[in-house]
Design a protein around this motif. Structure first.
Motif, mmCIF file in Angstrom:
data_model
loop_
_atom_site.group_PDB
_atom_site.id
_atom_site.type_symbol
_atom_site.label_atom_id
_atom_site.label_comp_id
_atom_site.label_asym_id
_atom_site.label_seq_id
_atom_site.Cartn_x
_atom_site.Cartn_y
_atom_site.Cartn_z
ATOM 1 N N ARG A 51 1.026 -1.186 -0.023
ATOM 2 C CA ARG A 51 0.092 -0.194 -0.018
ATOM 3 C C ARG A 51 0.965 1.310 -0.079
ATOM 4 N NH1 ARG A 51 -3.970 2.871 4.508
ATOM 5 N NH2 ARG A 51 -5.006 4.204 3.069
ATOM 6 N N THR A 52 0.523 2.392 -0.887
ATOM 7 C CA THR A 52 1.312 3.447 -1.029
ATOM 8 C C THR A 52 0.343 4.553 -0.818
ATOM 9 O OG1 THR A 52 3.141 2.422 -2.670
ATOM 10 C CG2 THR A 52 2.801 4.963 -2.468
ATOM 11 N N TRP A 53 0.596 5.372 0.152
ATOM 12 C CA TRP A 53 -0.382 6.282 0.440
ATOM 13 C C TRP A 53 0.310 7.598 0.629
ATOM 14 C CZ3 TRP A 53 -1.179 10.064 4.260
ATOM 15 C CH2 TRP A 53 -2.567 10.603 4.539
ATOM 16 N N TYR A 54 -0.111 8.737 0.063
ATOM 17 C CA TYR A 54 0.539 10.048 -0.141
ATOM 18 C C TYR A 54 -0.717 11.170 -0.243
ATOM 19 C CZ TYR A 54 2.696 14.505 -1.511
ATOM 20 O OH TYR A 54 3.025 15.765 -1.750
ATOM 21 N N MET A 55 -0.995 12.003 0.911
ATOM 22 C CA MET A 55 -1.872 12.886 0.912
ATOM 23 C C MET A 55 -1.336 14.042 1.685
ATOM 24 S SD MET A 55 -5.542 11.271 0.915
ATOM 25 C CE MET A 55 -5.986 9.989 -0.464
ATOM 26 N N GLY A 56 -1.482 15.453 1.376
ATOM 27 C CA GLY A 56 -1.112 16.443 2.141
ATOM 28 C C GLY A 56 0.194 16.690 2.551
ATOM 29 N N GLY A 57 1.207 16.204 1.658
ATOM 30 C CA GLY A 57 2.632 16.411 2.131
ATOM 31 C C GLY A 57 3.273 15.133 2.856
ATOM 32 N N VAL A 58 2.336 14.037 3.307
ATOM 33 C CA VAL A 58 2.747 12.614 4.101
ATOM 34 C C VAL A 58 2.892 11.537 3.338
ATOM 35 C CG1 VAL A 58 2.393 11.723 6.271
ATOM 36 C CG2 VAL A 58 2.275 14.229 6.156
ATOM 37 N N ALA A 59 3.737 10.701 3.282
ATOM 38 C CA ALA A 59 3.576 9.861 2.606
ATOM 39 C C ALA A 59 3.905 8.437 3.606
ATOM 40 C CB ALA A 59 4.744 9.561 1.478
ATOM 41 N N ASN A 60 3.316 7.385 3.234
ATOM 42 C CA ASN A 60 3.444 6.113 3.828
ATOM 43 C C ASN A 60 3.333 4.992 3.057
ATOM 44 O OD1 ASN A 60 3.478 6.960 6.646
ATOM 45 N ND2 ASN A 60 1.467 7.447 6.689
ATOM 46 N N THR A 61 4.017 3.879 3.494
ATOM 47 C CA THR A 61 3.925 2.431 2.725
ATOM 48 C C THR A 61 3.919 1.673 3.973
ATOM 49 O OG1 THR A 61 5.607 3.289 0.837
ATOM 50 C CG2 THR A 61 5.193 0.861 1.180
ATOM 51 N N ASP A 62 2.935 0.476 3.493
ATOM 52 C CA ASP A 62 2.820 -0.608 4.335
ATOM 53 C C ASP A 62 2.218 -1.849 3.514
ATOM 54 O OD1 ASP A 62 2.935 -0.436 7.162
ATOM 55 O OD2 ASP A 62 1.747 1.292 7.254
ATOM 56 N N TYR A 63 2.439 -2.842 4.171
ATOM 57 C CA TYR A 63 2.374 -4.249 3.405
ATOM 58 C C TYR A 63 1.093 -5.046 4.048
ATOM 59 C CZ TYR A 63 6.828 -2.814 1.658
ATOM 60 O OH TYR A 63 7.848 -2.194 1.054
ATOM 61 N N GLN A 64 0.623 -5.929 3.441
ATOM 62 C CA GLN A 64 -0.406 -7.143 3.693
ATOM 63 C C GLN A 64 -0.072 -8.276 2.955
ATOM 64 O OE1 GLN A 64 -2.373 -8.643 5.949
ATOM 65 N NE2 GLN A 64 -3.207 -6.764 6.280
ATOM 66 N N GLY A 65 -0.474 -9.456 3.539
ATOM 67 C CA GLY A 65 -0.041 -10.657 3.179
ATOM 68 C C GLY A 65 -1.217 -11.715 3.254
ATOM 69 N N TYR A 66 -1.447 -12.370 2.016
ATOM 70 C CA TYR A 66 -2.506 -13.287 2.042
ATOM 71 C C TYR A 66 -2.040 -14.840 1.595
ATOM 72 C CZ TYR A 66 -5.306 -9.076 2.285
ATOM 73 O OH TYR A 66 -5.690 -7.832 2.643
ATOM 74 N N THR A 67 -2.138 -15.981 2.079
ATOM 75 C CA THR A 67 -1.708 -17.069 1.925
ATOM 76 C C THR A 67 -2.933 -18.189 1.717
ATOM 77 O OG1 THR A 67 0.549 -16.592 2.837
ATOM 78 C CG2 THR A 67 -0.037 -18.876 2.282
ATOM 79 N N TYR A 68 -2.867 -19.038 0.692
ATOM 80 C CA TYR A 68 -4.119 -20.019 0.578
ATOM 81 C C TYR A 68 -3.529 -21.350 0.219
ATOM 82 C CZ TYR A 68 -6.770 -15.662 0.167
ATOM 83 O OH TYR A 68 -7.307 -14.388 0.160
ATOM 84 N N ASP A 69 -4.147 -22.120 0.632
ATOM 85 C CA ASP A 69 -3.893 -23.828 0.438
ATOM 86 C C ASP A 69 -4.784 -24.028 -0.897
ATOM 87 O OD1 ASP A 69 -4.297 -26.698 -0.099
ATOM 88 O OD2 ASP A 69 -3.992 -26.766 2.170
ATOM 89 N N LEU A 70 -3.952 -24.313 -2.019
ATOM 90 C CA LEU A 70 -4.502 -24.485 -3.352
ATOM 91 C C LEU A 70 -5.336 -25.783 -3.568
ATOM 92 C CD1 LEU A 70 -1.286 -23.397 -5.564
ATOM 93 C CD2 LEU A 70 -3.446 -22.191 -5.202
ATOM 94 N N SER A 71 -5.273 -26.772 -2.581
ATOM 95 C CA SER A 71 -6.078 -27.818 -2.792
ATOM 96 C C SER A 71 -7.600 -27.683 -2.035
ATOM 97 C CB SER A 71 -5.236 -29.035 -1.923
ATOM 98 O OG SER A 71 -5.187 -28.795 -0.653
ATOM 99 N N THR A 72 -7.426 -26.698 -1.277
ATOM 100 C CA THR A 72 -8.688 -26.678 -0.421
ATOM 101 C C THR A 72 -9.453 -25.308 -0.770
ATOM 102 O OG1 THR A 72 -7.571 -25.640 1.462
ATOM 103 C CG2 THR A 72 -7.856 -28.046 1.347
ATOM 104 N N GLY A 73 -8.691 -24.194 -1.291
ATOM 105 C CA GLY A 73 -9.288 -22.824 -1.440
ATOM 106 C C GLY A 73 -9.336 -22.007 -0.271
ATOM 107 N N GLU A 74 -8.954 -22.677 1.032
ATOM 108 C CA GLU A 74 -8.867 -22.047 2.216
ATOM 109 C C GLU A 74 -7.671 -21.064 2.616
ATOM 110 O OE1 GLU A 74 -9.627 -24.834 5.216
ATOM 111 O OE2 GLU A 74 -11.419 -25.434 4.384
ATOM 112 N N ALA A 75 -7.787 -19.874 3.420
ATOM 113 C CA ALA A 75 -6.850 -19.016 3.774
ATOM 114 C C ALA A 75 -5.993 -19.919 4.749
ATOM 115 C CB ALA A 75 -7.293 -17.694 4.432
ATOM 116 N N VAL A 76 -4.725 -19.767 4.788
ATOM 117 C CA VAL A 76 -3.526 -20.563 5.613
ATOM 118 C C VAL A 76 -3.138 -19.446 6.455
ATOM 119 C CG1 VAL A 76 -1.493 -21.709 5.475
ATOM 120 C CG2 VAL A 76 -3.127 -22.190 3.870
#
Length: 265
Positions: free
Chosen positions: A155-180
């Protein structure tokens, strides 16, 4: 793999240098976003704006997955047609008509809609006419094999002279389709894995004394449950992330920690 993490650690070194110098994430009055002060992830294997079908279908039904990255663009323009707010989400979607692929796509779609719902772009246009504001999510598939799919979002965010970067992660089991979750990725029992990862994080902090770690950073690490740890899998390795403001001042950005712990899924 070594080259990838060399780039990661070089990026971290730059981030830590900026943090140690006490620089702000952004100064009021800047006309464009400053350079990122956070570590850079490896480049995605597919351009963020890739069209559906850009990635070949997988050879195996559950070991790997074919996918596309589809940009959902809801950017806002000024009355003169110029771009005022770059507002998009790169949506990973699996190819193939299986229940597992559909379940994963539904989950990823849900994260996309939550991003737009939680980050409204409906601000008066005159408030962003002076420069280009950003609120974007770029996707990278960091692991696609051994029955696992892991997606990192930047995620890249910039407004009003301030900038931030952050991250998120999602992992899945391909055999079940469920989040891991982390507890599903190794043969260690829940409590042992939690202790192992906490010790890795604290050892990382101790090895980087140049960072202005918050006084209660170690306590926060010890109190972070396995279920609440932010992670993704990169080339088989579990990577932990602590968001901006978690362990250090905002100028330091997020903390990325390659753990050396390999997914055994």
């Amino acid at each position: 793999m070594k080259r990838r993490y060399l780039a990661l650690f070089l990026g971290l070194a730059l981030a830590l240098s900026a943090c140690g110098a006490g620089e702000n994430a952004g100064a009021p009055g800047q006309s464009s976003p400053p350079p990122s002060q956070t570590a850079q992830l490896p480049e995605p294997s597919v351009p963020a704006a890739a069209a559906p079908g850009a990635v070949p279908a997988a050879d195996g039904a559950t070991e790997t997955a074919g996918y596309s990255i589809e940009r959902q663009d809801r950017s806002v323009h000024n009355k003169d047609g110029s771009l005022a707010l770059s507002w998009y989400y790169d949506l990973v979607q699996l190819t193939g008509d299986t229940d597992q692929a559909q379940a994963i796509n539904d989950s990823l779609n849900g994260h996309c809609e939550a991003f737009f719902d939680d980050n409204s772009g409906d601000l008066p246009l005159e408030k962003r006419a002076d420069d280009l504001w950003l609120n974007t999510m770029d996707a990278a598939v960091t692991h696609n094999g051994d029955g696992l799919l892991s997606v990192n979002m930047t995620r890249t965010w910039y407004m009003g002279g301030v900038a931030n970067t952050d991250y998120q992660g999602y992992t899945y089991d391909l055999s079940t389709g469920e989040a891991v979750g982390l507890a599903d990725l190794t043969s260690q029992d829940h409590d042992t894995l939690a202790t192992t990862l906490r010790e890795i994080v604290k050892a990382y902090m101790a090895s980087h004394p140049e960072v202005d770690w918050l006084d209660d950073a170690a306590d926060l690490v010890d109190s972070r449950s396995l279920e609440d740890m932010l992670f993704w899998v990169d080339g088989g390795e579990i990577v932990l992330c602590f968001s901006t403001y978690d362990l250090s001042p905002g100028a330091c950005g997020p903390t990325l920690i390659p753990t050396g712990v390999m997914a055994e899924h």
